[in-house]
Design a protein around this motif. Structure first.
Motif, PDB file in Angstrom:
ATOM      1  N   ARG A 148       1.042  -1.296   0.054  1.00 22.14           N
ATOM      2  CA  ARG A 148       0.117   0.567  -0.151  1.00 22.14           C
ATOM      3  C   ARG A 148       0.691   1.088  -0.106  1.00 22.14           C
ATOM      4  O   ARG A 148       1.073   1.880  -0.536  1.00 22.14           O
ATOM      5  N   HIS A 149       1.648   0.906   0.767  1.00 24.60           N
ATOM      6  CA  HIS A 149       3.081   2.040   0.818  1.00 24.60           C
ATOM      7  C   HIS A 149       4.093   2.493  -0.535  1.00 24.60           C
ATOM      8  O   HIS A 149       3.712   3.872  -0.803  1.00 24.60           O
ATOM      9  N   VAL A 150       3.939   1.716  -0.762  1.00 24.56           N
ATOM     10  CA  VAL A 150       4.082   1.372  -2.351  1.00 24.56           C
ATOM     11  C   VAL A 150       3.712   2.248  -3.215  1.00 24.56           C
ATOM     12  O   VAL A 150       3.935   2.939  -4.029  1.00 24.56           O
ATOM     13  N   GLY A 151       2.466   1.500  -3.389  1.00 24.69           N
ATOM     14  CA  GLY A 151       1.305   2.510  -4.321  1.00 24.69           C
ATOM     15  C   GLY A 151       0.895   3.855  -3.582  1.00 24.69           C
ATOM     16  O   GLY A 151       1.194   4.810  -5.182  1.00 24.69           O
ATOM     17  N   ASN A 152       1.394   4.498  -2.745  1.00 27.17           N
ATOM     18  CA  ASN A 152       1.014   5.965  -2.456  1.00 27.17           C
ATOM     19  C   ASN A 152       1.951   6.697  -2.933  1.00 27.17           C
ATOM     20  O   ASN A 152       2.171   7.873  -3.047  1.00 27.17           O
ATOM     21  N   LEU A 153       3.623   6.074  -2.353  1.00 29.78           N
ATOM     22  CA  LEU A 153       4.983   6.878  -3.672  1.00 29.78           C
ATOM     23  C   LEU A 153       5.094   6.830  -4.545  1.00 29.78           C
ATOM     24  O   LEU A 153       5.316   7.878  -5.344  1.00 29.78           O
ATOM     25  N   LEU A 154       3.899   5.799  -5.461  1.00 26.48           N
ATOM     26  CA  LEU A 154       3.940   5.969  -6.875  1.00 26.48           C
ATOM     27  C   LEU A 154       2.755   6.739  -7.201  1.00 26.48           C
ATOM     28  O   LEU A 154       3.314   7.938  -8.582  1.00 26.48           O
ATOM     29  N   GLU A 155       1.908   6.822  -5.991  1.00 20.73           N
ATOM     30  CA  GLU A 155       1.412   8.435  -7.144  1.00 20.73           C
ATOM     31  C   GLU A 155       1.219   9.817  -6.930  1.00 20.73           C
ATOM     32  O   GLU A 155       0.911   9.852  -7.575  1.00 20.73           O
ATOM     33  N   ARG A 156       2.334   9.214  -5.592  1.00 19.55           N
ATOM     34  CA  ARG A 156       2.983  11.107  -5.200  1.00 19.55           C
ATOM     35  C   ARG A 156       3.727  11.496  -6.062  1.00 19.55           C
ATOM     36  O   ARG A 156       3.353  12.146  -6.654  1.00 19.55           O
ATOM     37  N   ALA A 157       4.951  10.775  -6.735  1.00 21.97           N
ATOM     38  CA  ALA A 157       6.103  10.800  -7.604  1.00 21.97           C
ATOM     39  C   ALA A 157       5.102  10.774  -8.907  1.00 21.97           C
ATOM     40  O   ALA A 157       5.220  11.833  -9.442  1.00 21.97           O
ATOM     41  N   THR A 158       3.869  10.574  -9.120  1.00 23.20           N
ATOM     42  CA  THR A 158       3.095  10.637 -10.282  1.00 23.20           C
ATOM     43  C   THR A 158       2.828  12.441 -10.379  1.00 23.20           C
ATOM     44  O   THR A 158       2.981  12.668 -11.087  1.00 23.20           O
ATOM     45  N   ASP A 159       1.935  12.535  -9.160  1.00 23.24           N
ATOM     46  CA  ASP A 159       1.016  14.178  -9.042  1.00 23.24           C
ATOM     47  C   ASP A 159       2.203  15.024  -9.022  1.00 23.24           C
ATOM     48  O   ASP A 159       2.062  15.859  -9.855  1.00 23.24           O
ATOM     49  N   LEU A 160       3.339  14.533  -8.244  1.00 25.10           N
ATOM     50  CA  LEU A 160       4.635  15.831  -8.511  1.00 25.10           C
ATOM     51  C   LEU A 160       4.812  15.709 -10.260  1.00 25.10           C
ATOM     52  O   LEU A 160       5.571  16.694 -10.444  1.00 25.10           O
ATOM     53  N   TRP A 161       5.240  15.036 -10.754  1.00 24.88           N
ATOM     54  CA  TRP A 161       5.958  15.214 -12.066  1.00 24.88           C
ATOM     55  C   TRP A 161       4.433  15.732 -13.157  1.00 24.88           C
ATOM     56  O   TRP A 161       5.215  16.519 -13.906  1.00 24.88           O
ATOM     57  N   GLN A 162       3.279  15.625 -12.778  1.00 31.27           N
ATOM     58  CA  GLN A 162       2.498  16.123 -13.135  1.00 31.27           C
ATOM     59  C   GLN A 162       2.372  17.540 -13.615  1.00 31.27           C
ATOM     60  O   GLN A 162       1.417  18.202 -13.890  1.00 31.27           O
ATOM     61  N   ARG A 163       2.276  18.008 -11.997  1.00 27.42           N
ATOM     62  CA  ARG A 163       2.565  18.998 -11.315  1.00 27.42           C
ATOM     63  C   ARG A 163       3.445  20.201 -12.265  1.00 27.42           C
ATOM     64  O   ARG A 163       3.271  20.682 -12.476  1.00 27.42           O
ATOM     65  N   GLU A 164       4.389  19.478 -12.156  1.00 32.57           N
ATOM     66  CA  GLU A 164       5.857  19.542 -12.688  1.00 32.57           C
ATOM     67  C   GLU A 164       5.383  20.074 -14.439  1.00 32.57           C
ATOM     68  O   GLU A 164       6.159  21.238 -14.823  1.00 32.57           O
ATOM     69  N   GLU A 165       4.826  19.120 -15.107  1.00 32.71           N
ATOM     70  CA  GLU A 165       4.577  19.584 -16.682  1.00 32.71           C
ATOM     71  C   GLU A 165       4.142  20.019 -16.650  1.00 32.71           C
ATOM     72  O   GLU A 165       3.404  21.133 -18.104  1.00 32.71           O
ATOM     73  N   ARG A 166       2.714  20.138 -16.117  1.00 34.54           N
ATOM     74  CA  ARG A 166       1.382  21.768 -15.929  1.00 34.54           C
ATOM     75  C   ARG A 166       2.451  23.417 -15.653  1.00 34.54           C
ATOM     76  O   ARG A 166       1.961  23.779 -16.691  1.00 34.54           O
ATOM     77  N   GLY A 167       3.581  22.948 -14.711  1.00 37.21           N
ATOM     78  CA  GLY A 167       4.044  23.974 -14.898  1.00 37.21           C
ATOM     79  C   GLY A 167       4.518  24.418 -15.955  1.00 37.21           C
ATOM     80  O   GLY A 167       5.118  26.280 -15.639  1.00 37.21           O
ATOM     81  N   ARG A 168       5.358  23.784 -16.538  1.00 40.30           N
ATOM     82  CA  ARG A 168       6.172  24.854 -18.105  1.00 40.30           C
ATOM     83  C   ARG A 168       5.834  24.939 -18.459  1.00 40.30           C
ATOM     84  O   ARG A 168       4.110  24.756 -19.172  1.00 40.30           O
TER      85      ARG A 168
END
Length: 168
Positions: A148-168
């Motif tokens: 479950r923690h692994v899934g949460n970490l992957l979700e967090r990584a994806t969210d961070l990356w998508q936010r960064e991509e939208r900010g470009r």
């Protein structure tokens, strides 16, 4: 007292470290090459990892297999190097040092860009999931946490990356 012996005895001498190097050095080097895409950097990771074991053999106490320990230690060392300023600039410029570009090397270049910007724990999970194609259960075993923690970490990584991509 348990009848089950630990997977590997702790390192007690330089001879133990030398034997570990002989048996697993090639695995460390291959792993470092895979993540860094740079032969000289990979060689440095190999050398630094085993030198650190000579100076602090207690790092490997034998609680896990030697392969598991070295896999994690190599990954962490490589991720730290990706965060190094000069490597970050080269990687973000998209200039891998190998000839020829195919779909896999492009994917690896993108992954290195992501890793250079993520926190350590998230970087580890991303490497294990997308580079090594490990399952959540395998990642959880490697990191010593729940699936479950692994899934949460992957979700967090994806969210961070998508936010960064939208900010470009």
């Amino acid at each position: 007292m348990s009848d089950v012996a630990p997977p590997r005895a702790p390192l007690r001498s330089r001879a133990d470290v030398a034997a570990l190097y002989t048996a697993h050095g090639h695995v460390v080097l291959r792993r470092a090459r895979q993540i860094l895409n740079d032969e000289a950097e990979a060689q440095d990771v190999l050398q630094e990892l085993f030198v650190s074991l000579i100076h602090s053999p207690e790092q490997f106490a034998g609680h896990s297999s030697a392969t598991t320990f070295l896999y994690g230690a190599t990954t962490n060392s490589c991720l730290n190097r990706l965060r190094d300023g000069k490597n970050r600039q080269r990687l973000l410029a998209g200039q891998p040092r190998t000839e020829g570009v195919d779909a896999r090397s492009e994917r690896l270049a993108q992954l290195r860009q992501i890793l250079a910007r993520l926190p350590q724990e998230l970087s580890q999970v991303v490497v294990y999931a997308y580079l090594d194609e490990m399952t959540h259960e395998e990642i959880a075993d490697q990191l010593g946490c729940s699936r479950r923690h692994v899934g949460n970490l992957l979700e967090r990584a994806t969210d961070l990356w998508q936010r960064e991509e939208r900010g470009r």
